[in-house]
Design a protein around this motif. Structure first.
Motif, PDB file in Angstrom:
ATOM      1  N   VAL A  12      -1.341   1.959  -9.813  1.00 53.95           N
ATOM      2  CA  VAL A  12      -1.255   0.494  -9.853  1.00 53.95           C
ATOM      3  C   VAL A  12      -2.514  -0.116  -9.230  1.00 53.95           C
ATOM      4  O   VAL A  12      -3.048  -1.115  -9.726  1.00 53.95           O
ATOM      5  N   ALA A  13      -3.020   0.491  -8.154  1.00 54.10           N
ATOM      6  CA  ALA A  13      -4.236  -0.023  -7.508  1.00 54.10           C
ATOM      7  C   ALA A  13      -5.431   0.071  -8.444  1.00 54.10           C
ATOM      8  O   ALA A  13      -6.315  -0.792  -8.428  1.00 54.10           O
ATOM      9  N   ASP A  14      -5.477   1.128  -9.260  1.00 55.31           N
ATOM     10  CA  ASP A  14      -6.593   1.299 -10.190  1.00 55.31           C
ATOM     11  C   ASP A  14      -6.546   0.283 -11.332  1.00 55.31           C
ATOM     12  O   ASP A  14      -7.582  -0.215 -11.788  1.00 55.31           O
ATOM     13  N   THR A  15      -5.365   0.005 -11.829  1.00 61.88           N
ATOM     14  CA  THR A  15      -5.226  -0.859 -13.015  1.00 61.88           C
ATOM     15  C   THR A  15      -4.911  -2.309 -12.671  1.00 61.88           C
ATOM     16  O   THR A  15      -5.187  -3.205 -13.472  1.00 61.88           O
ATOM     17  N   LEU A  16      -4.322  -2.504 -11.479  1.00 63.70           N
ATOM     18  CA  LEU A  16      -3.827  -3.827 -11.076  1.00 63.70           C
ATOM     19  C   LEU A  16      -2.944  -4.424 -12.170  1.00 63.70           C
ATOM     20  O   LEU A  16      -2.965  -5.633 -12.457  1.00 63.70           O
ATOM     21  N   HIS A  17      -2.149  -3.511 -12.769  1.00 66.10           N
ATOM     22  CA  HIS A  17      -1.235  -3.930 -13.847  1.00 66.10           C
ATOM     23  C   HIS A  17      -0.113  -2.893 -13.935  1.00 66.10           C
ATOM     24  O   HIS A  17      -0.380  -1.710 -14.193  1.00 66.10           O
ATOM     25  N   PHE A  18       1.122  -3.323 -13.686  1.00 70.62           N
ATOM     26  CA  PHE A  18       2.234  -2.377 -13.650  1.00 70.62           C
ATOM     27  C   PHE A  18       2.479  -1.745 -15.022  1.00 70.62           C
ATOM     28  O   PHE A  18       2.827  -0.559 -15.110  1.00 70.62           O
ATOM     29  N   LEU A  32       8.692   2.454 -11.997  1.00 71.02           N
ATOM     30  CA  LEU A  32       7.439   2.364 -11.245  1.00 71.02           C
ATOM     31  C   LEU A  32       7.529   1.237 -10.217  1.00 71.02           C
ATOM     32  O   LEU A  32       7.145   1.420  -9.050  1.00 71.02           O
ATOM     33  N   SER A  33       8.023   0.086 -10.636  1.00 73.96           N
ATOM     34  CA  SER A  33       8.167  -1.039  -9.708  1.00 73.96           C
ATOM     35  C   SER A  33       9.098  -0.666  -8.555  1.00 73.96           C
ATOM     36  O   SER A  33       8.836  -0.998  -7.388  1.00 73.96           O
ATOM     37  N   GLN A  34      10.202   0.035  -8.864  1.00 76.81           N
ATOM     38  CA  GLN A  34      11.147   0.453  -7.821  1.00 76.81           C
ATOM     39  C   GLN A  34      10.482   1.427  -6.847  1.00 76.81           C
ATOM     40  O   GLN A  34      10.711   1.374  -5.635  1.00 76.81           O
ATOM     41  N   SER A  35       9.643   2.329  -7.381  1.00 78.06           N
ATOM     42  CA  SER A  35       8.961   3.306  -6.527  1.00 78.06           C
ATOM     43  C   SER A  35       8.006   2.605  -5.557  1.00 78.06           C
ATOM     44  O   SER A  35       7.954   2.938  -4.363  1.00 78.06           O
ATOM     45  N   ILE A  36       7.267   1.621  -6.060  1.00 81.50           N
ATOM     46  CA  ILE A  36       6.334   0.895  -5.197  1.00 81.50           C
ATOM     47  C   ILE A  36       7.082   0.111  -4.131  1.00 81.50           C
ATOM     48  O   ILE A  36       6.701   0.095  -2.950  1.00 81.50           O
ATOM     49  N   MET A  37       8.185  -0.530  -4.527  1.00 82.75           N
ATOM     50  CA  MET A  37       8.967  -1.299  -3.545  1.00 82.75           C
ATOM     51  C   MET A  37       9.560  -0.380  -2.478  1.00 82.75           C
ATOM     52  O   MET A  37       9.608  -0.723  -1.292  1.00 82.75           O
TER      53      MET A  37
END
Length: 295
Positions: A12-18, A32-37
């Motif tokens: 996500v840091a590389d793309t800045l797009h989920f 992916l969003s759940q993993s980051i949260m």
């Protein structure tokens, strides 16, 4: 926290797009969003600032990202690191050696090993055989270049392999030859030339095999050795010879130790000194096995 979550964060840091990060990771966006949260909850701080139009790293996320990259790179390198350690291509080898080996087998052996295994750290320790053997038994060294006891009688579980056998020569003060005190004919010392000369030698307590080899040479000629000085370093013995304090019987390879005031002369029917490698049979250190393969 696990490496899966860390890889999600980097994507996500590389793309800045989920959405694009999920495609890169071959997963859907909701997990992916759940993993980051979940990762943010573990850390107790947000990693991203999210809006409907953009995603950007928080100041905390920017500072933590390089550490995460380094950690993942180290994890990714573990299989190759393990393979190199397993095959003896990296790691450490602890090798002890007697001082006489410094002028014979040690330099070539270490050079060849270092060329074959450049990423192995070689720890060298100079020590007499009597010190090396207990250290090998205790597992403090991987291998040692020693002068073996008679009949190579080493305690279990030590193994032994001969590296070199070489004749002894006489190291004598040059002045003693110049003034006729010692007779040399055709480069060989006269058989009884050393009779009565003060002998410089290792103490028997630290080098019994070498000590007995030298004194036995005199005993066979019915000329008991007259020990004038004792020293535990071969360099010191040669220095004492240079000072005119006596003579010494040394391995022929000591000719490589040039010293003003000292001449190396062949003996009649010289005794032979053996030097070899000792190690524990049960030591399965890969760097040691690599050394044995090289030998």
């Amino acid at each position: 926290m696990d490496t899966r979550q860390l890889r999600h964060f980097v994507a996500v840091a590389d793309t800045l797009h989920f959405g694009r990060a999920a495609e890169r990771l071959t997963m859907t966006q909701p997990p992916l969003s759940q993993s980051i949260m979940a990762l943010e909850r573990t850390l107790g701080a947000p990693l991203f600032v999210r809006t409907k139009r953009s995603v950007r790293l928080t100041a905390f996320g920017e500072q933590w990202l390089p550490q995460v990259r380094a950690a993942l790179a180290a994890v990714d390198a573990l299989p190759e690191s393990a393979r190199r350690l397993r095959d003896g291509l990296s790691g450490r080898l602890s090798l002890s050696f007697v001082s006489t080996a410094d002028y014979s087998v040690l330099p070539d052996l270490v050079r060849r090993y270092a060329e074959a295994y450049p990423d192995v750290e070689i720890g060298l320790v100079e020590a007499t055989s009597d010190v090396q053997i207990p250290a090998l038994l205790a597992g403090e060294r991987n291998a040692g270049i020693i002068i073996p006891p008679p009949d190579r009688a080493l305690p279990e579980p030590l193994a032994y392999r001969r590296l070199v056998s070489e004749p002894l020569v006489a190291a004598v003060p040059t002045a003693w030859i110049d003034d006729g005190r010692l007779i040399v004919r055709d480069g060989v010392l006269a058989p009884d030339a050393l009779a009565g000369a003060p002998l410089i030698l290792f103490p028997r307590t630290v080098a019994p095999a070498f000590h007995d080899l030298v004194t036995g040479y005199f005993a066979r000629r019915r000329r008991p050795a007259r020990i004038g000085q004792e020293a535990i370093q071969m360099q010191t013995i040669i220095s004492l010879v240079s000072a005119g304090l006596g003579v010494a019987l040394v391995p022929a390879s000591l000719r490589n130790l040039a010293r003003a005031g000292v001449r190396y002369v062949e003996l009649t029917a010289p005794p032979t000194l053996e030097t070899g490698l000792a190690w524990r049979r049960d030591d399965d250190t890969p760097t040691l096995r690599a050394l044995l393969r090289l030998l």
